[in-house]
Design an enzyme around this catalytic site. Structure first.
Site, PDB file in Angstrom:
ATOM      1  CB  SER B  70       5.512   5.539   1.256  1.00 57.87           C
ATOM      2  OG  SER B  70       5.478   4.606   0.218  1.00 57.87           O
ATOM      3  CE  LYS B  73       6.129   6.732  -2.241  1.00 57.86           C
ATOM      4  NZ  LYS B  73       4.776   6.146  -2.448  1.00 57.86           N
ATOM      5  CE1 TYR B 196       9.932   6.063  -4.159  1.00 63.77           C
ATOM      6  CE2 TYR B 196      10.217   3.775  -4.810  1.00 63.77           C
ATOM      7  CZ  TYR B 196       9.424   4.785  -4.299  1.00 63.77           C
ATOM      8  OH  TYR B 196       8.138   4.522  -3.930  1.00 63.77           O
ATOM      9  CE1 TYR B 248       1.082   5.020  -1.805  1.00 63.05           C
ATOM     10  CE2 TYR B 248       0.497   4.316   0.405  1.00 63.05           C
ATOM     11  CZ  TYR B 248       1.449   4.544  -0.558  1.00 63.05           C
ATOM     12  OH  TYR B 248       2.758   4.300  -0.288  1.00 63.05           O
ATOM     13  CB  VAL B 266       4.314  -0.869   2.751  1.00 64.54           C
ATOM     14  CG1 VAL B 266       3.242  -0.428   1.782  1.00 64.54           C
ATOM     15  CG2 VAL B 266       5.692  -0.769   2.154  1.00 64.54           C
TER      16      VAL B 266
END
Lengths: 313, 313, 313, 313
Positions: B70, B73, B196, B248, B266
């Protein structure tokens, strides 16, 4: 990196911000969920700054008292953080942003009566429950705290606002009873709400509020009298919480636009903290759909850009 | 206010943090939702710092490549913020924390296909959709961006990880199709997910990541080559977003404990930014229940306290 | 208590219902989520009854084929109930009404990929997944089932509708992938959806549908050929499910107004069962906000009152 | 199709059902959310039937009074349906199954204070609010209604249960205040809850309950005294509502297994209606996770199969 602010330039900037405010007076509307708030003339504007030396600057109606409403949640939390153990607080209320606009009660049920953070209504009511059960004469303690932080012995509850809030308690009572059903809220609901609404009904001016929260910009030490309000690490934690959770469902947008820890109230006030430099309070009663002051938000954006203060780079 | 860091003391602090890390190796578990990640030996630890002069310090496995997951991102969003107009991005994805643990898809339906922010999976997939539709050779552009930011021409996609992610695409495909049902996601779902997952599969070391994001600590300017990655106001906005939404459902807790803008993956990596001073990357594969590296979080807490860095006061 | 129906009076009642239908032609709108359905002329109306002796009565466009859409969910479920063990079905899909209008995907996430019942889209897709994995040549089996139940060898898939559904699969694909993410849906999503959309694209007339479902009024025995479609207790269970879950979020209102087991489709068809007496099918393309045929619902109310059929007293 | 029941066979069937009940005494647990209910000996069982001629059959503890709890919601609704216009009721409460297990308050917020149906707690409280505001001496009216329907002048409120409920009102108070916040509940919350809890605290036996609701099996006419309780179409509507919404989140499963309109209470009672034939009441205090009597449900399944009653075919 940060030059000492030039007092004349700073005052000029505040005056300019105050002069620009009326251009936003057409936008938003005054909180009308209780009559006592709905009667406030919609088109006022005030601003005040208190720097870490304790110098105060203000413009517009910066000296006029307004109903601080949710800004009182910070005062309540400070009392709790001063007097109670971490576990007494943070096992019963979370520290995460709340996310959804409709979530106050939805989330509370999904998460079994533990509110997401102390700045949504449910969390603030829960903090009040903790105070009621742990601290004697808590109404008196709360008012004294506001007076001492602001260095103004004339600060008081607006009894008419407090009564009006109690008359329209239904939603907050619903939240409180749900937390009670889960065993998290422990006191008598009406007693807890009475304290909560008295906090909301504190009448303070922008100058009062800026002075009261200047310690947050000063590593926990009040620049008024040099007293330690919070230990440095707790002070930093509280600023973090204000940054992630201080403006309800618009916390992310406020961080994006203003980039400072802050807290708003439906009375039209917003307080923001520039760590290491100053606290700022703006007030203007017309609110956007998130319940935040329209002209107040604009003023903060202008001010932050004008001052070039940017703790997030 | 901030004294220049003593290189020897800083290196010693990193070494100590790395030496302490194994005491947390019993806690948490390695991400197992795709086989390629589940195979990573669970007990590694690496750390690296890149200061705003471009000096790099590292310890442990700071030079060992891991799957950034992530953290990619942020790279995707930087490309979008560099090349597209604000309205092309922020009309299709929000900037608010997401709130509920189970919310990825719930919230997406309630809010009609507009993800809360670019760092939850739905929002990151949507940013990828924007990139796919607007930028030619976007796989190449993405890899070049990672290489250029980190100053390391050897950075590459781990094809095996990317393929494994595609084989287990179900939840992300569900999010993507829901956004497509609302007309917000416009491209072909499999093409969007392919990009992605390639981003997630970028293999970078702590040193790579710290160097790549040092610009965020330096008002948008890369300390490696002096190039402007983002204009200062955009840089500040991105830091604000990382602070409110980067971890998150544990964003509030991270702000409380660490008080810095950050992003976790992760794969066990976490990057954090000290505005005006440095970027930090830690890595350790065992994750807590929120999907954040256990030993990584501990290391950041220790480091932040040891360095005394505190943009929030 | 129930006198045998007078055929002449019954036909007269149907003719009158058909004559009244145009007075509702201004209300509601044709399903437009796929082009092939949006093209249907909005102002048709058909009705047919098949009694437990197999006698058929019809009026209006009772013989005109329409796209049965969700009515096919009953055919799929009947195949599953005929061929599979109870545990193969009911451990993977529930039997409770779904409750909220927006719940298809919300509920699916909260309940970890187990759809509430076989008549919401997620549940119907799941039943299709079961069929695909367990039954050879299932497309052929499905068409044969429709033909045999209705006693009409000319029933067919409308290939254009099926293709149009697949082109607009996003929402159903989102549901399917979410169930796959939870491990409940096991097949290939596109294969499962292909069967699902073919069922929806079956073209049948009111007469076909009334004949096909007459067994439900006859304790599971087809009045056409005397064959046992379902054992009596399964037949009663299916009627119970149709009563509680057959009309999505309007199931309660349909039970209140009509008081019969029923199933509607966005093609404008509704089938209703009078246990011990007859099946009824109405069709008219304009839908209310719940996706149920406006003129069809009115016709059923009039008919039920006119016939005095009331299994619930 | 339905032969007149043989009284001797019917009594024998009831005796057998009662004799079988103890085999389920190990399952489930007594409601413990209020002390007064938690004290009930867990292992009792009673059953009673009242046919449409007014004949009563019973077995086990069929004559022993228990707390009817939510079964009182039907009595309240009958009073409202007798005395008020449809619009006075159904604009303020829905008629749809409620769907989610956790939905009482979630759904209420999403749907802005309008409860899904009169049998979930929120809906029942709202019906009570309507009664309180419209009907003089409503406590007296409610008790008289119970007495008159059951033909038993000795029926009374159990004051200890009513008080105990009020002492543990938190969850229901939360629902009530939320509806008040939306302006749907209009009375004083404590007054409304007082009536609601008094209804719940009515002490009636299986014989009382079966007699009281026999009118529902008899097209609205009490077989006790021939009085019209509800007009036939309202009677049918109420049965429909009981079938779709009478057993909370297990309504679909109850329809599937038993196939009759019914209503359960956490005191362990369940009433079921066989339209045209009889009402049935069973009682046994141990509850399953949905709050329905374990032995009661088993007894109803056995009885329905033994009698071969099947309004749904």
């Amino acid at each position: 990196m940060l030059s000492p602010l030039d007092p004349i330039a700073l005052q000029r900037l505040l005056d300019q911000v105050a002069a620009d405010a009326p251009s936003h007076f057409g936008e938003g509307k005054v909180a009308d969920y209780i009559p006592a708030l709905a009667e406030v003339p919609p088109d006022g504007f005030g601003i005040a700054i208190c720097d870490v030396q304790g110098n105060v600057y203000s413009a517009g109606d910066g000296g006029k008292a307004f109903s601080i409403q949710s800004i009182s949640k910070v005062i309540n939390l400070v009392i709790a953080m001063q007097r109670l153990e971490e576990d007494d607080i943070w096992t019963r209320v979370g520290r995460e942003p709340s996310g959804q606009a409709f979530n106050s009660i939805v989330q509370l049920e999904v998460e079994k009566g533990v509110p997401r953070n102390p700045f949504i209504n449910a969390g603030a009511v829960l903090i009040t429950d903790i105070l009621v059960s742990r601290i004697m004469s808590i109404h008196w303690v709360l008012r004294e705290q506001a007076r001492r932080l602001a260095g103004n012995p004339d600060i008081n509850f607006d009894a008419r606002v407090a009564r009006s809030e109690m008359d329209h308690k239904a939603r907050n009572a619903s939240l409180a009873y749900l937390m009670k059903a889960y065993g998290n809220l422990q006191g008598n609901v009406d007693e807890v709400l009475d304290l909560y609404f008295h906090g909301c009904a504190l009448a303070m001016s922008c100058v009062d509020v800026a002075r009261a929260f200047a310690f947050l910009a000063n590593r926990g030490v009040s620049p008024l009298d040099g007293s330690v309000v919070l230990a440095p690490h707790k002070n930093r934690q509280l600023n973090a919480l204000l940054l992630t959770c201080g403006l309800y469902d618009a916390a992310g947008d406020f961080a994006w636009r203003v980039g400072l820890p802050g807290k708003s109230g439906v009375g039209g006030g917003i307080v923001a903290i520039v760590p290491g430099q100053m606290s700022i309070c703006v007030w203007s009663p017309r609110l956007d759909t998130y319940g935040n002051s329209v002209a107040g938000l604009r003023a903060l954006e202008t001010l932050v850009n004008g001052l070039g203060v940017a703790p997030l780079g």
